[in-house]
Design an enzyme around this catalytic site. Structure first.
Site, PDB file in Angstrom:
ATOM      1  N   ASN A 240      -4.943  -1.297  13.757  1.00  0.00           N
ATOM      2  CA  ASN A 240      -4.342  -2.619  14.038  1.00  0.00           C
ATOM      3  C   ASN A 240      -2.984  -2.793  13.355  1.00  0.00           C
ATOM      4  O   ASN A 240      -2.034  -3.258  13.971  1.00  0.00           O
ATOM      5  CB  ASN A 240      -5.275  -3.747  13.576  1.00  0.00           C
ATOM      6  CG  ASN A 240      -6.428  -3.938  14.537  1.00  0.00           C
ATOM      7  OD1 ASN A 240      -6.230  -4.109  15.730  1.00  0.00           O
ATOM      8  ND2 ASN A 240      -7.643  -3.876  14.018  1.00  0.00           N
TER       9      ASN A 240
ATOM     10  N   ASP B  26      -6.412   3.143   9.660  1.00  0.00           N
ATOM     11  CA  ASP B  26      -7.850   2.879   9.683  1.00  0.00           C
ATOM     12  C   ASP B  26      -8.224   2.433  11.106  1.00  0.00           C
ATOM     13  O   ASP B  26      -8.372   3.259  11.991  1.00  0.00           O
ATOM     14  CB  ASP B  26      -8.148   1.827   8.608  1.00  0.00           C
ATOM     15  CG  ASP B  26      -9.621   1.549   8.411  1.00  0.00           C
ATOM     16  OD1 ASP B  26     -10.436   2.444   8.656  1.00  0.00           O
ATOM     17  OD2 ASP B  26      -9.968   0.425   7.992  1.00  0.00           O
TER      18      ASP B  26
ATOM     19  N   GLY C 110       0.778  -1.236   0.000  1.00  0.00           N
ATOM     20  CA  GLY C 110       0.000   0.000   0.000  1.00  0.00           C
ATOM     21  C   GLY C 110       0.807   1.282   0.000  1.00  0.00           C
ATOM     22  O   GLY C 110       0.426   2.269  -0.620  1.00  0.00           O
TER      23      GLY C 110
ATOM     24  N   ASP D 153      -5.506   0.016  -2.654  1.00  0.00           N
ATOM     25  CA  ASP D 153      -6.100  -0.949  -3.577  1.00  0.00           C
ATOM     26  C   ASP D 153      -7.453  -1.463  -3.123  1.00  0.00           C
ATOM     27  O   ASP D 153      -7.823  -1.381  -1.957  1.00  0.00           O
ATOM     28  CB  ASP D 153      -5.181  -2.167  -3.694  1.00  0.00           C
ATOM     29  CG  ASP D 153      -5.203  -3.030  -2.431  1.00  0.00           C
ATOM     30  OD1 ASP D 153      -5.015  -2.475  -1.331  1.00  0.00           O
ATOM     31  OD2 ASP D 153      -5.440  -4.247  -2.539  1.00  0.00           O
TER      32      ASP D 153
ATOM     33  N   LYS E 141      -8.224   7.720   8.727  1.00  0.00           N
ATOM     34  CA  LYS E 141      -9.688   7.596   8.914  1.00  0.00           C
ATOM     35  C   LYS E 141      -9.915   7.546  10.417  1.00  0.00           C
ATOM     36  O   LYS E 141     -10.054   6.481  11.001  1.00  0.00           O
ATOM     37  CB  LYS E 141     -10.177   6.274   8.320  1.00  0.00           C
ATOM     38  CG  LYS E 141     -10.575   6.286   6.892  1.00  0.00           C
ATOM     39  CD  LYS E 141     -11.285   4.977   6.577  1.00  0.00           C
ATOM     40  CE  LYS E 141     -11.007   4.492   5.195  1.00  0.00           C
ATOM     41  NZ  LYS E 141     -11.477   3.132   4.957  1.00  0.00           N
TER      42      LYS E 141
HETATM   43  P1  IMP Z   1      -5.855  -0.853   9.812  1.00  0.00           P
HETATM   44  O1  IMP Z   1      -5.012  -2.007  10.275  1.00  0.00           O
HETATM   45  O2  IMP Z   1      -7.327  -1.134   9.992  1.00  0.00           O
HETATM   46  O3  IMP Z   1      -5.458   0.474  10.368  1.00  0.00           O
HETATM   47  O4  IMP Z   1      -5.733  -0.808   8.258  1.00  0.00           O
HETATM   48  C1  IMP Z   1      -4.617  -0.437   7.595  1.00  0.00           C
HETATM   49  C2  IMP Z   1      -4.545  -1.126   6.254  1.00  0.00           C
HETATM   50  O5  IMP Z   1      -5.842  -1.434   5.734  1.00  0.00           O
HETATM   51  C3  IMP Z   1      -3.917  -0.206   5.257  1.00  0.00           C
HETATM   52  O6  IMP Z   1      -2.528  -0.453   5.172  1.00  0.00           O
HETATM   53  C4  IMP Z   1      -4.632  -0.541   3.969  1.00  0.00           C
HETATM   54  O7  IMP Z   1      -3.923  -1.552   3.273  1.00  0.00           O
HETATM   55  C5  IMP Z   1      -5.973  -1.091   4.382  1.00  0.00           C
HETATM   56  N1  IMP Z   1      -7.074  -0.104   4.241  1.00  0.00           N
HETATM   57  C6  IMP Z   1      -7.756   0.512   5.214  1.00  0.00           C
HETATM   58  N2  IMP Z   1      -8.693   1.341   4.726  1.00  0.00           N
HETATM   59  C7  IMP Z   1      -8.594   1.245   3.382  1.00  0.00           C
HETATM   60  C8  IMP Z   1      -9.297   1.889   2.289  1.00  0.00           C
HETATM   61  O8  IMP Z   1     -10.194   2.720   2.444  1.00  0.00           O
HETATM   62  N3  IMP Z   1      -8.887   1.525   1.044  1.00  0.00           N
HETATM   63  C9  IMP Z   1      -7.900   0.638   0.797  1.00  0.00           C
HETATM   64  N4  IMP Z   1      -7.205   0.029   1.783  1.00  0.00           N
HETATM   65  C10 IMP Z   1      -7.564   0.330   3.060  1.00  0.00           C
HETATM   66 MG    MG Z   2      -4.420  -2.902   1.005  1.00  0.00          MG
END
Ligand code: IMP
Ligand code: MG
Length: 192
Positions: A114, A111, A52, A167, A139
């Site tokens: 985690n 996001d 990403g 993606d 976010k």
């Molecule tokens: P977290 O672990 O929930 O904070 O998510 C982080 C990972 O989720 C990022 O590195 C992204 O690969 C993926 N991700 C979270 N939200 C989105 C989105 O809106 N579009 C695409 N990938 C996302």
């Molecule tokens: Mg991704």
């Protein structure tokens, strides 16, 4: 057997562009300046969470004016859908010895938190002198673990976005802007 539909992966697949290409490049110049000021007179190890953060990292490091060593870490945190998997796993770790180094960990989006909180723990266990984090997108309303990044490009609403490295099922990373993917394209059966 039904033939696989050819997907366009174009701007037309977006409901709305929320960050234009020019706005990204303008913000990256500012972020590069902030990071250069923070690490003035020091060398920095940049660790990019792939896939990403590939595009964001490539553009951002060219705006940073201190010496950099670059490495990547590959983690699995999302499957081929829009729902987060709870425990991210490291699939391929870094190669550099970062003991005593100033480290900047880069991801595309924060996001639930985690991924960055887990990867930060792993990097911190390698005894760097310092560890800071940088994300292109935040976010904020989606957080399930307490985590804030030190450098943030843009705060965005709770929408599934693609483009500029982000993606859906490994697609759309090449779009130059960031936009909300049309909901009917988020789980098309022909992709499975
Ligand atoms: P977290 O672990 O929930 O904070 O998510 C982080 C990972 O989720 C990022 O590195 C992204 O690969 C993926 N991700 C979270 N939200 C989105 C989105 O809106 N579009 C695409 N990938 C996302
Ligand atoms: Mg991704």
């Amino acid at each position: 057997m039904p033939t696989k539909k050819t997907l366009s992966c174009e701007l037309a697949d977006l409901d709305e562009v929320i960050i234009e290409e020019a706005a990204i490049s303008q913000r990256l110049k500012q972020l590069g300046q902030e990071i250069s000021n923070e690490y003035k007179g020091r060398e920095l190890v940049v660790i990019s969470i792939i896939n990403g953060a590939i595009i964001f990292t490539a553009d951002l490091i060219r705006q940073i004016r201190v010496p950099i060593q670059l490495d990547c870490i590959r983690v699995s945190s999302y499957r081929d859908d829009t729902a987060p998997v709870q425990a991210p796993e490291v699939i391929d770790s870094i190669r550099l010895d970062i003991k005593g180094a100033d480290v900047l960990l880069i991801d595309d989006i924060l996001d639930t938190g985690n991924t960055l909180s887990r990867v930060s723990e792993i990097i911190a266990s390698m005894a760097p002198a310092s560890l800071k984090t940088c994300v292109l997108l935040d976010k904020k309303t989606r957080r399930s673990v307490e985590f804030e990044a030190d450098f943030v490009g843009f705060k965005i609403p709770d929408e599934f976005v693609v483009g500029y490295g982000l993606d859906f099922a490994e697609r759309y990373r090449q779009l130059p802007c960031i936009g909300i993917l049309k909901s009917e394209l988020q789980n098309p059966p022909e992709w499975v």
